[in-house]
Design an enzyme around this catalytic site. Sequence first.
Site, PDB file in Angstrom:
ATOM      1  N   PHE A 123       0.944  -1.302  -0.113  1.00 47.93           N
ATOM      2  CA  PHE A 123       0.043  -0.024   0.078  1.00 47.93           C
ATOM      3  C   PHE A 123       0.780   1.270  -0.064  1.00 47.93           C
ATOM      4  O   PHE A 123       1.552   1.267   0.788  1.00 47.93           O
ATOM      5  CB  PHE A 123      -0.892  -0.109   1.270  1.00 47.93           C
ATOM      6  N   LEU A 125       1.056   5.140  -0.017  1.00 42.85           N
ATOM      7  CA  LEU A 125       0.507   6.414   0.134  1.00 42.85           C
ATOM      8  C   LEU A 125       1.504   7.520   0.510  1.00 42.85           C
ATOM      9  O   LEU A 125       1.450   8.490  -0.110  1.00 42.85           O
ATOM     10  CB  LEU A 125      -0.452   6.286   1.248  1.00 42.85           C
ATOM     11  N   SER A 126       2.515   7.278   1.382  1.00 41.44           N
ATOM     12  CA  SER A 126       3.388   8.298   1.849  1.00 41.44           C
ATOM     13  C   SER A 126       4.353   8.858   0.764  1.00 41.44           C
ATOM     14  O   SER A 126       4.666   7.844  -0.165  1.00 41.44           O
ATOM     15  CB  SER A 126       3.949   7.929   3.086  1.00 41.44           C
ATOM     16  N   GLU A 127       4.778  10.019   0.729  1.00 39.39           N
ATOM     17  CA  GLU A 127       5.896  10.429   0.044  1.00 39.39           C
ATOM     18  C   GLU A 127       6.899  11.141   0.884  1.00 39.39           C
ATOM     19  O   GLU A 127       6.552  11.422   2.246  1.00 39.39           O
ATOM     20  CB  GLU A 127       5.198  11.463  -1.053  1.00 39.39           C
ATOM     21  N   PRO A 128       8.109  11.481   0.471  1.00 43.24           N
ATOM     22  CA  PRO A 128       9.004  12.204   1.231  1.00 43.24           C
ATOM     23  C   PRO A 128       8.428  13.277   1.931  1.00 43.24           C
ATOM     24  O   PRO A 128       8.813  13.620   3.291  1.00 43.24           O
ATOM     25  CB  PRO A 128      10.249  12.746   0.476  1.00 43.24           C
ATOM     26  N   THR A 158       5.690  -0.700   3.213  1.00 44.56           N
ATOM     27  CA  THR A 158       6.178  -1.847   3.797  1.00 44.56           C
ATOM     28  C   THR A 158       5.795  -2.961   2.610  1.00 44.56           C
ATOM     29  O   THR A 158       4.779  -2.809   1.956  1.00 44.56           O
ATOM     30  CB  THR A 158       4.752  -2.268   4.892  1.00 44.56           C
ATOM     31  N   GLN A 336      12.979  -3.571  31.337  1.00 45.85           N
ATOM     32  CA  GLN A 336      13.409  -3.328  32.800  1.00 45.85           C
ATOM     33  C   GLN A 336      13.257  -4.465  33.932  1.00 45.85           C
ATOM     34  O   GLN A 336      14.481  -4.646  34.557  1.00 45.85           O
ATOM     35  CB  GLN A 336      12.421  -2.434  33.435  1.00 45.85           C
ATOM     36  N   GLY A 339      16.186  -6.703  33.249  1.00 50.58           N
ATOM     37  CA  GLY A 339      17.608  -5.895  33.984  1.00 50.58           C
ATOM     38  C   GLY A 339      18.430  -6.233  32.677  1.00 50.58           C
ATOM     39  O   GLY A 339      18.203  -5.878  31.509  1.00 50.58           O
ATOM     40  N   GLU A 363       0.536   3.744   9.891  1.00 53.88           N
ATOM     41  CA  GLU A 363      -1.034   3.741   9.519  1.00 53.88           C
ATOM     42  C   GLU A 363      -1.786   4.920  10.390  1.00 53.88           C
ATOM     43  O   GLU A 363      -2.554   4.807  11.028  1.00 53.88           O
ATOM     44  CB  GLU A 363      -1.316   2.533   9.844  1.00 53.88           C
TER      45      GLU A 363
HETATM   46  N1  CAA Z   1     -13.082   7.869   5.521  1.00 58.08           N
HETATM   47  C1  CAA Z   1     -13.648   8.281   4.060  1.00 58.08           C
HETATM   48  N2  CAA Z   1     -13.605   9.656   3.993  1.00 58.08           N
HETATM   49  C2  CAA Z   1     -12.957  10.277   4.901  1.00 58.08           C
HETATM   50  C3  CAA Z   1     -12.615   9.914   6.080  1.00 58.08           C
HETATM   51  C4  CAA Z   1     -12.474   8.486   6.372  1.00 58.08           C
HETATM   52  N3  CAA Z   1     -11.963   7.848   7.434  1.00 58.08           N
HETATM   53  N4  CAA Z   1     -11.929  10.771   6.802  1.00 58.08           N
HETATM   54  C5  CAA Z   1     -12.247  11.922   6.114  1.00 58.08           C
HETATM   55  N5  CAA Z   1     -12.894  11.781   4.933  1.00 58.08           N
HETATM   56  C6  CAA Z   1     -12.958  12.427   3.821  1.00 58.08           C
HETATM   57  C7  CAA Z   1     -13.645  13.837   4.212  1.00 58.08           C
HETATM   58  O1  CAA Z   1     -15.009  13.911   4.433  1.00 58.08           O
HETATM   59  C8  CAA Z   1     -12.908  14.785   3.313  1.00 58.08           C
HETATM   60  O2  CAA Z   1     -13.981  14.874   2.055  1.00 58.08           O
HETATM   61  P1  CAA Z   1     -14.702  16.177   1.598  1.00 58.08           P
HETATM   62  O3  CAA Z   1     -13.703  17.141   1.162  1.00 58.08           O
HETATM   63  O4  CAA Z   1     -15.571  15.581   0.381  1.00 58.08           O
HETATM   64  O5  CAA Z   1     -15.303  16.534   2.747  1.00 58.08           O
HETATM   65  C9  CAA Z   1     -11.898  14.204   2.745  1.00 58.08           C
HETATM   66  O6  CAA Z   1     -12.007  12.920   2.882  1.00 58.08           O
HETATM   67  C10 CAA Z   1     -10.676  14.859   3.257  1.00 58.08           C
HETATM   68  O7  CAA Z   1     -10.811  14.943   4.635  1.00 58.08           O
HETATM   69  P2  CAA Z   1      -9.936  16.013   5.449  1.00 58.08           P
HETATM   70  O8  CAA Z   1     -10.239  17.467   5.100  1.00 58.08           O
HETATM   71  O9  CAA Z   1     -10.227  15.560   7.018  1.00 58.08           O
HETATM   72  O10 CAA Z   1      -8.181  15.216   5.330  1.00 58.08           O
HETATM   73  P3  CAA Z   1      -7.154  16.231   6.156  1.00 58.08           P
HETATM   74  O11 CAA Z   1      -5.862  16.134   4.991  1.00 58.08           O
HETATM   75  O12 CAA Z   1      -7.352  17.109   6.825  1.00 58.08           O
HETATM   76  O13 CAA Z   1      -6.603  14.644   6.671  1.00 58.08           O
HETATM   77  C11 CAA Z   1      -6.123  13.177   8.396  1.00 58.08           C
HETATM   78  C12 CAA Z   1      -7.269  13.983   7.822  1.00 58.08           C
HETATM   79  C13 CAA Z   1      -6.984  12.288   9.501  1.00 58.08           C
HETATM   80  C14 CAA Z   1      -4.965  14.110   9.048  1.00 58.08           C
HETATM   81  C15 CAA Z   1      -5.612  12.102   7.342  1.00 58.08           C
HETATM   82  O14 CAA Z   1      -4.958  12.820   6.357  1.00 58.08           O
HETATM   83  C16 CAA Z   1      -4.929  11.036   7.982  1.00 58.08           C
HETATM   84  O15 CAA Z   1      -5.294  10.089   8.350  1.00 58.08           O
HETATM   85  N6  CAA Z   1      -3.402  11.114   7.782  1.00 58.08           N
HETATM   86  C17 CAA Z   1      -2.313  10.000   8.019  1.00 58.08           C
HETATM   87  C18 CAA Z   1      -2.085   9.442   7.042  1.00 58.08           C
HETATM   88  C19 CAA Z   1      -1.784   7.586   7.426  1.00 58.08           C
HETATM   89  O16 CAA Z   1      -2.115   7.087   8.146  1.00 58.08           O
HETATM   90  N7  CAA Z   1      -0.759   7.343   6.722  1.00 58.08           N
HETATM   91  C20 CAA Z   1      -0.180   6.093   6.953  1.00 58.08           C
HETATM   92  C21 CAA Z   1       0.559   5.548   5.671  1.00 58.08           C
HETATM   93  S1  CAA Z   1       0.144   4.030   5.237  1.00 58.08           S
HETATM   94  C22 CAA Z   1       1.109   2.925   6.344  1.00 58.08           C
HETATM   95  O17 CAA Z   1       1.543   3.280   7.249  1.00 58.08           O
HETATM   96  C23 CAA Z   1       1.048   1.511   5.875  1.00 58.08           C
HETATM   97  C24 CAA Z   1       2.234   0.840   6.472  1.00 58.08           C
HETATM   98  O18 CAA Z   1       3.159   0.689   5.844  1.00 58.08           O
HETATM   99  C25 CAA Z   1       2.085  -0.156   7.451  1.00 58.08           C
END
Ligand code: CAA
Length: 379
Positions: A123, A125-128, A158, A336, A339, A363
């Site tokens: 999966f 999603l992230s970028e630098p 991952t 801890q 020890g 996540e």
């Molecule tokens: N499900 C569906 N839609 C959702 C939602 C959800 N849970 N939460 C928000 N939305 C929708 C909102 O309604 C909004 O839509 P509209 O504009 O149409 O209303 C849109 O998504 C954007 O929402 P926000 O404006 O709230 O978004 P935001 O930019 O403020 O971000 C955040 C919210 C919770 C901070 C989110 O960016 C976030 O969860 N960030 C963390 C990212 C993350 O978890 N990354 C993990 C990487 S993957 C990984 O780690 C896997 C691995 O390797 C193990």
Amino acid sequence: MNFDLTDEQLLIQQTAREFALAELADGVIERDEKKIWPAEGIKKLGELGFMGMMVDPKWNGGGMDTISYSIAIEEIARIDASASVVMSVNNSLVCYLLESFASDFIKENYLSKLTTGEKLGAFSLSEPQSGSDASNMKTIAKKVGDDYVVSGTKNWVTSGINCDYVILFAVTKQGIGHKGVSAFVVDKEWEGFSCGKPENKLGIRASDTCELYFDNVKIPKENLIGEEGMGFKIALATLDGGRIGIAAQALGIAQASLDASISYSKERIQFGKPISANQGIQFKLADMAMEIEASRLIIRQAAYLKDKHLNFGPMASMAKVYASETAMKASTNCVQIHGGNGYMRETGVERLMRDAKITQIYEGTSEIQRVVIARGLLN
Ligand code: CAA
């Protein structure tokens, strides 16, 4: 209210526990030390039906509920947190996403192979520059005829090196924020795709994490997941479920910390008696047990809400924060209690502390989980 596990859930717990002891325990310290991918273990997890547990049998999945899945992850993580994250990503970030949002073409050609373990998913999603601020991405997918042409760099992926397919999030329309993000399924064999070196991590060292490079990779339009512009919502909805998996991983690490602490404190003699005779040790064990039980209940509640198709996002975030903080605390106290021995690699308990740390980060960090929880309270 019924706290009993069903016969099927008990069987899954027993199967996962026995599998982890028989197939993953041996060599876990060496795999961590030398960053050795648990190839055989992952293959067997697929054969056991643990790589697509919640997917409809129509797509070769196990058709199980989220409680069963969280129980299995807990048991695997109790022995090998690296294997458990590979399993968690494939189940809750890849298979769940495809089953929920992809076309039958994608389910037939990709999901059906990911559920059996024939293929492995990642999966991305992230970028630098975009971690917590996940929609701030620069990877571009430009529509050219019947294809999307993708260029950009993703990071912290991952299973990036060992996977076969990647769920990729990229920008299909610039300048409109999250509404311009789309999701695709990408075959790693396609031209222009390459992986970076394995990252040298603090914990979960036997799982691989790397950068992914897309240099004009052509993705056929059939591999778009859902509609253009839906990618960010698909990612967030998927991460809600993923967070239950990571909470269960943290719980497994915490439980392993308690198990090791109980047995060591009963064996270790100081001042003529086992150290478990001291209240200073007993109170640590009591706090671990209490917080582990509370974590387990929140995880089960989040899983229950998800299975009932109720709003489970904030509860999944609560489960992840609480279980990951419990894992960090329990594993630190476990070292801890051990020890000087706990500080040595050979005992394996310092690994629990290193593995626990990532559960507070990936996540969605604990801070992001609190944002999600607070939004749920205030909306
Ligand atoms: N499900 C569906 N839609 C959702 C939602 C959800 N849970 N939460 C928000 N939305 C929708 C909102 O309604 C909004 O839509 P509209 O504009 O149409 O209303 C849109 O998504 C954007 O929402 P926000 O404006 O709230 O978004 P935001 O930019 O403020 O971000 C955040 C919210 C919770 C901070 C989110 O960016 C976030 O969860 N960030 C963390 C990212 C993350 O978890 N990354 C993990 C990487 S993957 C990984 O780690 C896997 C691995 O390797 C193990």
